[in-house]
Each structure stands twice: as C-alpha cells, then as structure tokens.
Design a protein around this motif. Structure first.
Motif, PDB file in Angstrom:
ATOM      1  N   ASP A   2       1.323  -1.185  -0.024  1.00 29.47           N
ATOM      2  CA  ASP A   2      -0.422   0.160   0.216  1.00 29.47           C
ATOM      3  C   ASP A   2       0.644   1.418  -0.160  1.00 29.47           C
ATOM      4  N   GLY A  54      -0.197   1.878  -3.035  1.00 32.83           N
ATOM      5  CA  GLY A  54      -1.356   3.237  -2.995  1.00 32.83           C
ATOM      6  C   GLY A  54      -2.295   2.388  -3.732  1.00 32.83           C
ATOM      7  N   ASP A  55      -3.040   2.720  -4.118  1.00 29.00           N
ATOM      8  CA  ASP A  55      -4.721   2.193  -4.219  1.00 29.00           C
ATOM      9  C   ASP A  55      -4.196   0.821  -5.474  1.00 29.00           C
TER      10      ASP A  55
END
Length: 107
Positions: free
Chosen positions: A28, A32-33
C-alpha cells in the motif's frame, strides 16, 4: 503493474519473513490504490510458505471456452440478420449452445 509482478514482490517479502499484514502495508505504501487486496496478499503468502514456486496461475480443469469463437459469433450474427425476430432459444437449439452463452454472444 502486472499481477505476476505483485506476486514476485509478495514472494520476496515472504522469503524475508514478513507477515501478510506487513506485506499489505508495504504494498500500500509503494503502490497505493493499485496494490492487491489483503485477501490476495494473504492467499499468495500462504502459497509461497507452502513452497509454491510458480508465480503464474495454474491450469484449471473444465471445458475450454469454445462457444464464443469468432466463427460462432459470425454465425449467430448472420442468423439474426437473416431473421430479426428469431428467439434466443431457437438460436441456442440450432447452435447446440446454452441460452446464456448465446445471450453473451449477442451482447
């Protein structure tokens, strides 16, 4: 990033001794996403702990997907052009396919 590349990172972190929670946190922070879900991380961490060597998906049993070939799509398309009032059930009977597969082809 390709899912095989994520699996490669997960395998590396498992071999380093990280837990799935630590691996998810690391992914993460870096990706990230676009990072895989915790369930995916947990699954692959367990696979690699059981000495799984392959990063790719294994072959699955079952029938090959032959119903949606380009030839079948063209034939169904021609049947509809010949008779626009033809029913999905009738196409399925002629082509010897399921109604669901014919609906998939038509969509």
């Amino acid at each position: 990033m390709d899912k095989v590349e994520y699996r490669d990172v997960i395998k590396y972190l498992v071999l380093k001794g990280n837990t799935p929670t630590q691996i998810k946190h690391e992914l993460d922070s870096v990706y990230g996403d676009s990072a895989p879900s915790f369930t995916t991380v947990k699954f692959w961490a367990a696979e690699f702990k059981r000495s799984c060597k392959s990063l790719g998906d294994d072959e699955r049993s079952g029938h090959p997907k032959i119903a949606t070939t380009d030839d079948n799509i063209a034939k169904v398309h021609q049947m509809v052009l010949d008779d626009r009032r033809i029913k999905v059930r009738e196409i399925a009977e002629v082509k010897n396919r399921s109604k669901e597969r014919i609906c998939h082809i038509l969509n």
